[in-house]
Design a protein around this motif. Structure first.
Motif, PDB file in Angstrom:
ATOM      1  N   PRO A  17     -11.284  19.988   4.484  1.00  0.00           N
ATOM      2  CA  PRO A  17     -10.071  20.746   4.142  1.00  0.00           C
ATOM      3  C   PRO A  17      -9.141  21.000   5.333  1.00  0.00           C
ATOM      4  N   ASP A  18      -9.703  21.061   6.540  1.00  0.00           N
ATOM      5  CA  ASP A  18      -8.882  21.307   7.725  1.00  0.00           C
ATOM      6  C   ASP A  18      -8.601  20.037   8.537  1.00  0.00           C
ATOM      7  N   ALA A  19      -8.809  18.870   7.932  1.00  0.00           N
ATOM      8  CA  ALA A  19      -8.627  17.602   8.636  1.00  0.00           C
ATOM      9  C   ALA A  19      -7.151  17.364   8.955  1.00  0.00           C
ATOM     10  N   LEU A  20      -6.847  17.209  10.221  1.00  0.00           N
ATOM     11  CA  LEU A  20      -5.474  16.952  10.634  1.00  0.00           C
ATOM     12  C   LEU A  20      -5.076  15.498  10.407  1.00  0.00           C
ATOM     13  N   GLU A  21      -6.055  14.630  10.169  1.00  0.00           N
ATOM     14  CA  GLU A  21      -5.751  13.216   9.942  1.00  0.00           C
ATOM     15  C   GLU A  21      -5.556  12.871   8.465  1.00  0.00           C
ATOM     16  N   ALA A  22      -5.578  13.856   7.577  1.00  0.00           N
ATOM     17  CA  ALA A  22      -5.353  13.613   6.148  1.00  0.00           C
ATOM     18  C   ALA A  22      -3.858  13.430   5.881  1.00  0.00           C
ATOM     19  N   ARG A  23      -3.534  12.427   5.072  1.00  0.00           N
ATOM     20  CA  ARG A  23      -2.145  12.156   4.679  1.00  0.00           C
ATOM     21  C   ARG A  23      -2.067  12.137   3.163  1.00  0.00           C
ATOM     22  N   ILE A  24      -0.952  12.665   2.613  1.00  0.00           N
ATOM     23  CA  ILE A  24      -0.755  12.666   1.166  1.00  0.00           C
ATOM     24  C   ILE A  24       0.658  12.202   0.838  1.00  0.00           C
ATOM     25  N   CYS A  25       0.822  11.700  -0.397  1.00  0.00           N
ATOM     26  CA  CYS A  25       2.157  11.394  -0.911  1.00  0.00           C
ATOM     27  C   CYS A  25       2.530  12.539  -1.853  1.00  0.00           C
ATOM     28  N   SER A  26       3.658  12.454  -2.515  1.00  0.00           N
ATOM     29  CA  SER A  26       4.094  13.548  -3.387  1.00  0.00           C
ATOM     30  C   SER A  26       3.227  13.706  -4.635  1.00  0.00           C
ATOM     31  N   PHE A  27       2.381  12.704  -4.920  1.00  0.00           N
ATOM     32  CA  PHE A  27       1.466  12.807  -6.058  1.00  0.00           C
ATOM     33  C   PHE A  27       0.058  13.173  -5.607  1.00  0.00           C
ATOM     34  N   GLU A  28      -0.108  13.557  -4.344  1.00  0.00           N
ATOM     35  CA  GLU A  28      -1.382  13.935  -3.748  1.00  0.00           C
ATOM     36  C   GLU A  28      -2.345  12.784  -3.540  1.00  0.00           C
ATOM     37  N   CYS A  29      -1.870  11.543  -3.629  1.00  0.00           N
ATOM     38  CA  CYS A  29      -2.729  10.432  -3.247  1.00  0.00           C
ATOM     39  C   CYS A  29      -3.120  10.723  -1.800  1.00  0.00           C
ATOM     40  N   THR A  30      -4.390  10.586  -1.482  1.00  0.00           N
ATOM     41  CA  THR A  30      -4.896  11.042  -0.189  1.00  0.00           C
ATOM     42  C   THR A  30      -5.535   9.897   0.590  1.00  0.00           C
ATOM     43  N   PHE A  31      -5.077   9.726   1.811  1.00  0.00           N
ATOM     44  CA  PHE A  31      -5.589   8.676   2.690  1.00  0.00           C
ATOM     45  C   PHE A  31      -5.757   9.240   4.089  1.00  0.00           C
ATOM     46  N   ALA A  33      -5.225   8.990   8.182  1.00  0.00           N
ATOM     47  CA  ALA A  33      -4.060   8.554   8.954  1.00  0.00           C
ATOM     48  C   ALA A  33      -4.162   7.078   9.304  1.00  0.00           C
ATOM     49  N   ARG A  34      -5.364   6.615   9.627  1.00  0.00           N
ATOM     50  CA  ARG A  34      -5.536   5.203   9.996  1.00  0.00           C
ATOM     51  C   ARG A  34      -5.106   4.284   8.861  1.00  0.00           C
ATOM     52  N   CYS A  35      -5.512   4.598   7.635  1.00  0.00           N
ATOM     53  CA  CYS A  35      -5.125   3.767   6.491  1.00  0.00           C
ATOM     54  C   CYS A  35      -3.652   3.959   6.134  1.00  0.00           C
ATOM     55  N   ALA A  36      -3.205   5.213   6.041  1.00  0.00           N
ATOM     56  CA  ALA A  36      -1.833   5.503   5.611  1.00  0.00           C
ATOM     57  C   ALA A  36      -0.795   4.925   6.559  1.00  0.00           C
ATOM     58  N   GLU A  37      -1.003   5.111   7.840  1.00  0.00           N
ATOM     59  CA  GLU A  37       0.002   4.710   8.814  1.00  0.00           C
ATOM     60  C   GLU A  37      -0.189   3.283   9.305  1.00  0.00           C
ATOM     61  N   GLY A  38      -1.431   2.857   9.425  1.00  0.00           N
ATOM     62  CA  GLY A  38      -1.695   1.512   9.941  1.00  0.00           C
ATOM     63  C   GLY A  38      -1.776   0.478   8.840  1.00  0.00           C
ATOM     64  N   LEU A  39      -2.804   0.538   8.064  1.00  0.00           N
ATOM     65  CA  LEU A  39      -3.072  -0.459   7.023  1.00  0.00           C
ATOM     66  C   LEU A  39      -1.987  -0.495   5.949  1.00  0.00           C
ATOM     67  N   LEU A  40      -1.519   0.673   5.511  1.00  0.00           N
ATOM     68  CA  LEU A  40      -0.576   0.746   4.392  1.00  0.00           C
ATOM     69  C   LEU A  40       0.886   0.852   4.826  1.00  0.00           C
ATOM     70  N   GLY A  41       1.129   1.023   6.114  1.00  0.00           N
ATOM     71  CA  GLY A  41       2.504   1.055   6.619  1.00  0.00           C
ATOM     72  C   GLY A  41       3.370   2.159   6.042  1.00  0.00           C
ATOM     73  N   ASN A  42       2.779   3.313   5.767  1.00  0.00           N
ATOM     74  CA  ASN A  42       3.491   4.472   5.214  1.00  0.00           C
ATOM     75  C   ASN A  42       4.076   4.199   3.825  1.00  0.00           C
ATOM     76  N   VAL A  43       3.389   3.365   3.049  1.00  0.00           N
ATOM     77  CA  VAL A  43       3.782   3.090   1.668  1.00  0.00           C
ATOM     78  C   VAL A  43       2.576   3.383   0.784  1.00  0.00           C
ATOM     79  N   CYS A  44       2.689   4.365  -0.095  1.00  0.00           N
ATOM     80  CA  CYS A  44       1.585   4.691  -0.994  1.00  0.00           C
ATOM     81  C   CYS A  44       1.383   3.523  -1.961  1.00  0.00           C
ATOM     82  N   PRO A  45       0.160   3.007  -2.051  1.00  0.00           N
ATOM     83  CA  PRO A  45      -0.096   1.878  -2.939  1.00  0.00           C
ATOM     84  C   PRO A  45      -0.070   2.257  -4.415  1.00  0.00           C
ATOM     85  N   ASN A  46      -0.098   3.543  -4.705  1.00  0.00           N
ATOM     86  CA  ASN A  46      -0.125   4.005  -6.088  1.00  0.00           C
ATOM     87  C   ASN A  46       1.258   4.325  -6.647  1.00  0.00           C
TER      88      ASN A  46
END
Length: 102
Positions: A17-31, A33-46
């Protein structure tokens, strides 16, 4: 209130719950930071939106009972590994549009 999902939807990395590396989109899809920013290029796949750091819910009751004790994080993981080929097509279709213009 946010579910505070317990892990990255793609790689299953633990996101407390206190993870600073957690990233979400406006629909709460959760990734993570490594996946969201690196692998996915700041584009939610959903949904095609962008990611922001997930807020941290207070661990103790500072005001009004709004804390993890009364509103615990979700315990069940929500895993949806990304189809990277389909994601590449989505990123290409977005044509470099920034998240606020998608």
């Amino acid at each position: 209130m946010l579910e505070l999902r317990p892990c990255c939807e793609h790689c299953a990395a633990t996101l407390a719950p206190d993870a600073l590396e957690a990233r979400i989109c406006s629909f709460e899809c959760t990734f993570c930071a490594r996946c969201a920013e690196g692998l996915l290029g700041n584009v939610c796949p959903n949904c095609g939106g962008g990611f922001v750091p997930r807020p941290v819910r207070p661990a103790r009751n500072w005001k009004g009972g709004n804390h993890l004790g009364n509103y615990p994080a979700r315990a069940e993981p929500k895993l949806r590994p990304v189809d990277l080929e389909a994601h590449a097509q989505l990123v290409a279709a977005l044509g470099g549009l920034p998240p606020e213009r998608r």
